[in-house]
Design an enzyme around this catalytic site. Structure first.
Site, PDB file in Angstrom:
ATOM      1  N   HIS A 272       0.830  -1.201   0.000  1.00 33.50           N
ATOM      2  CA  HIS A 272       0.000   0.000   0.000  1.00 33.50           C
ATOM      3  C   HIS A 272       0.874   1.265   0.000  1.00 33.50           C
ATOM      4  O   HIS A 272       0.572   2.234  -0.676  1.00 33.50           O
ATOM      5  CB  HIS A 272      -0.936   0.026   1.219  1.00 33.50           C
ATOM      6  CG  HIS A 272      -1.994  -1.036   1.154  1.00 33.50           C
ATOM      7  ND1 HIS A 272      -3.337  -0.757   1.186  1.00 33.50           N
ATOM      8  CD2 HIS A 272      -1.909  -2.382   1.032  1.00 33.50           C
ATOM      9  CE1 HIS A 272      -4.037  -1.879   1.096  1.00 33.50           C
ATOM     10  NE2 HIS A 272      -3.180  -2.881   1.008  1.00 33.50           N
TER      11      HIS A 272
ATOM     12  N   ASP B 103      -6.232   5.550   2.951  1.00 37.84           N
ATOM     13  CA  ASP B 103      -6.402   4.187   2.473  1.00 37.84           C
ATOM     14  C   ASP B 103      -7.731   3.655   3.012  1.00 37.84           C
ATOM     15  O   ASP B 103      -8.079   3.938   4.160  1.00 37.84           O
ATOM     16  CB  ASP B 103      -5.241   3.361   3.055  1.00 37.84           C
ATOM     17  CG  ASP B 103      -4.955   2.121   2.261  1.00 37.84           C
ATOM     18  OD1 ASP B 103      -5.896   1.330   2.045  1.00 37.84           O
ATOM     19  OD2 ASP B 103      -3.794   1.938   1.864  1.00 37.84           O
TER      20      ASP B 103
END
Ligand SMILES: *[C@@H]1O[C@H](CO)[C@@H](O)[C@H](O)[C@H]1NC(C)=O
Ligand SMILES: *[C@@H]1O[C@H](CO)[C@@H](O)[C@H](O)[C@H]1NC(C)=O
Ligand SMILES: *[C@@H]1O[C@H](CO)[C@@H](O)[C@H](O)[C@H]1NC(C)=O
Ligand SMILES: *[C@@H]1O[C@H](CO)[C@@H](O)[C@H](O)[C@H]1NC(C)=O
Ligand SMILES: *[C@@H]1O[C@H](CO)[C@@H](O)[C@H](O)[C@H]1NC(C)=O
Length: 451
Positions: A21, A120
């Site tokens: 990520h 996120d």
């Protein structure tokens, strides 16, 4: 680059604590920095330590690393404030600890007062924290649009079939997914729910390109009532000539064009003992050249000799290299000798392979990977090594698939298609990000009017 930014807008980017990520967030950070934004990249010290050497010198003043400290839970010392090497049973603890660090994120926002937070979906709560400080927030999706829309469809329209038949799950994958969803439903917290913001169009960024996923991006927009804005594939900084890789790259240089497969399943996925043996025998039977990166979970490291079938390395000789350490993936993918990539189909690896024009031999394991594999097969740039009904892979199937891609017509076709797509991606890469930057500015203007 194209977009004129009159005032420097300051963005705080907040990825989930996993390399898979952080890496796409950093890639987007660089592209936004190129377009005049100032970036604060926020993560735990342990993650920032490994991120800092991935930021080229020219970004030193444009991308600032901001440390977020988590509470020190007894079972979660600071070196576990990352998914890298985290014992799997602690992954929920990590997610919980991150959420407990809300007050610290709040303090950071209060001090820095960024214009926008890009977060996120693993930590949707960050949006609330931002809004408490009157800072607008958008999410950056790090999965493919096919996968994201598949899941959103599943959640928002239970019982309604996904309208794109090329994206499907096999029986055993459905079972695994069912188990996973059941587990995550138990962890679901009320504020994880989708909130609709009235008055202006919500946007979300996504790490993909219309070149490969236009119909899934449009479908996702429609499903989620948001403008879904693609940011293109990751930026590839010029590859450095690391002396450590010299021997490997010299070896690769002795091989014929398109003759060698690169085999890697990412840094966070590990083969079972059975799969490892099948892959080894499959590579042996295929008689093609290969570079295989073998990884073990932290604390479960093994000798390569012990992990591989007896006598494997001697029998392979100069035909293959097995590495149990970091491999220079981008250099390998960018090398003319590389003709295929056996991959678990994590989205970052898929995007990199497409970007470098290397056909993929898909060997997905779980989560989003099976659907990514179906997507790239649909695009005509991959073939899949299919597991049997018990989820097992077989050496014969592996060897045949590799041979097809490296030495047969199949490979030529895949490479041709891949080259076309890769070219199109390169043409649109700057444009898509220019549009995304404009969308962010518009979004900020609109939300400023509302406040
Ligand atoms: C988190 O842990 C659970 C069990 O402890 C495991 O089943 C699951 O796969 C883990 N998730 C990830 C993303 O590693
Ligand atoms: C906030 O950060 C400090 C270190 O600066 C740490 O000691 C504390 O546990 C953190 N608090 C929370 C709630 O995360
Ligand atoms: C890939 O290799 C070519 C030369 O073969 C080089 O010109 C190019 O810059 C490399 N790509 C990257 C991202 O470094
Ligand atoms: C290797 O693949 C490229 C396409 O990616 C193609 O242009 C080239 O002709 C191939 N080389 C050989 C020797 O087959
Ligand atoms: C955003 O608003 C500023 C100030 O009101 C204006 O100068 C700028 O042109 C606007 N940008 C866009 C992209 O609308």
């Amino acid at each position: 680059m194209g977009t004129q930014v009159t005032t420097t807008l300051r963005l705080l980017m907040f990825p989930w604590l996993a390399y898979g990520h952080i890496s796409p967030f950093l890639s987007v950070a660089k592209k936004l920095a190129d377009r005049g934004f100032l970036i604060y990249l926020c993560s735990t010290p342990i993650n920032l330590k490994s991120t800092i050497n991935k930021i080229p010198e020219k970004y030193a003043d444009l991308i600032h690393l901001i440390e977020l400290h988590l509470p020190e839970l007894p079972e979660l010392p600071p070196h576990y404030h990352t998914t890298n090497g985290l014992p799997p049973h602690l992954n929920h603890t990590l997610k919980k600890a991150l959420k407990m660090s809300k007050p610290n994120l709040s303090k950071i926002l209060q001090n820095l007062k960024p214009d926008l937070v890009i977060y996120d979906i693993m930590q949707q709560w960050a949006e609330h924290v931002a809004n408490e400080h009157n800072i607008p927030a958008v999410r950056l999706l790090t999965f493919s649009a096919a996968v994201t829309s598949y899941f959103v469809n599943l959640v928002k329209k239970p019982g309604v079939e996904f309208p794109f038949p090329d994206i499907y799950l096999r029986k055993i994958e459905q079972v695994k997914l069912g188990e996973m969803l059941e587990k995550s439903a138990k962890d679901q917290e009320p504020d994880d729910e989708e909130r609709l913001v009235d008055g202006y169009i919500q946007i979300a960024l996504i790490c993909t390109s219309r070149t490969i996923e236009a119909k899934y991006i449009d479908f996702l927009s429609e499903l989620s009532n948001m403008k879904i804005v693609p940011v293109g594939p990751p930026v590839q900084d010029p590859i450095t000539n690391d002396a450590d890789d010299m021997e490997l790259m010299d070896w690769l240089g002795t091989k014929d064009e398109n003759s060698t497969v690169f085999v890697s399943f990412g840094s966070e996925y590990f083969l079972s003992k059975e799969d490892m043996e099948e892959v080894a025998f499959g590579l042996e039977l295929s008689i093609v050249n290969f570079i295989w990166v073998v990884r073990f979970p932290k604390g479960k490291e093994q000798n390569l000799e012990d992990a591989l079938p007896k006598g494997f390395l001697e029998r392979i000789g100069e035909r293959g290299k097995v590495l149990d350490k970091f491999a220079p993936q981008l250099r390998i993918l960018n090398h003319t000798s590389t003709g295929g990539f056996i991959s678990h189909c994590g989205w970052n690896s898929v995007m990199e392979s497409i970007d470098f024009g290397v056909p993929i031999i898909a060997m997905p394991m779980h989560l989003d990977q099976p659907m990514n594999a179906r997507l790239i097969v649909e695009l005509g740039v991959a073939v899949e090594i299919v597991r049997d009904d018990d989820g097992k892979i077989h050496k014969g199937e592996i060897a045949e698939t590799i041979k097809n891609v490296i030495t047969e017509k199949t490979g030529e076709k895949l490479r041709g298609k891949m080259r076309d797509i890769s070219k199109n991606l390169k043409c649109t890469r700057g444009e898509e990000m220019d549009v995304a930057a404009e969308e962010l500015i518009n979004f900020l203007n609109n939300s400023a009017k509302l406040n």
